[in-house]
Design a protein around this motif. Sequence first.
Motif: not given
Length: 217
Positions: A169, A173, A176, A186, A189-193
Motif C-alpha cells: 500500500w 502511494a 502515485g 496511475q 482512478a479505481n486502481e491505485s496500484w
Amino acid sequence: MTTAAAPRHRHRRRRVLVAVGLAVAALATVVVPAVVERALDGLAANGATVELERMLPFGDGDGDGDGDGEPGVADGLLPSGPVSPYADVPAIAGLEPDLLAALRAASDAAAIDGVEVVVNSGWRSATLQQAMLDEAVVTYGSAEEAARWVSTPDDSAHVTGDAVDVGGWDGAAWLGEHGWAWGLCQTYANESWHFELRPEAVGGACPPMASDPTAAH
C-alpha cells in the motif's frame, strides 16, 4: 450478455478490513496478498474501514505457458506472491524495457525514502488474462462489472507488457505521488496500484486518469 461458467483457478484470495481514511463514501473491492495485507493492516487505526476484495494473479497454476492446464509462471503468474522489480521471472522480464527501467529507477528512489515497491502483477500472457477475466465475471456477477477491473486480452496493457501493478500500500502511494518523475502514471482512478509509462509526465504532471478500464477503451 450470457457468459459460460468459468473454471475456478487456484488464485490466492483473502478478505481484509483496512483503513482508507475517515471519509469513505462507498465500498471498493480488491483481493490482496499477505504482504500487502500487512501493510494495509497497519493503517487500520487511522480511520474508517472498508472491505477490499480483488483477484490478483498469484497461485499454484500448473500450466507451462503452452496452453496446457492452468496458467503458470510462464504466463506471468506469481506463485509465491509479490516480487522485486529486479526478479528474474517472466512477469518482470516481459515488461516493455522502458517501463521496466523506469520502474526500477523509481523503486530505487523509493528505497532511499524507506519505502519498498514490489510488483503484484506485470506482464501476463493472453491465457492468464483470459483466466482472470473469466474468474472476475464469476466474482462480480456480470461481464459488465468485471470489465471495470479486468480487461480482455486484446485490450489489456499487461498482455503487451505496458502496465504493472505495484504494492504494498505504501509503495503504490509513493509511486502515485512521485512516479511522474520517471513517467510512471496511475491510469485508472479505481486502481491505485496500476501504472503505465507516460513519458510526457516527466515534465511535471501525469495526464488525467480514466475512471476505469471501460472508460479507456
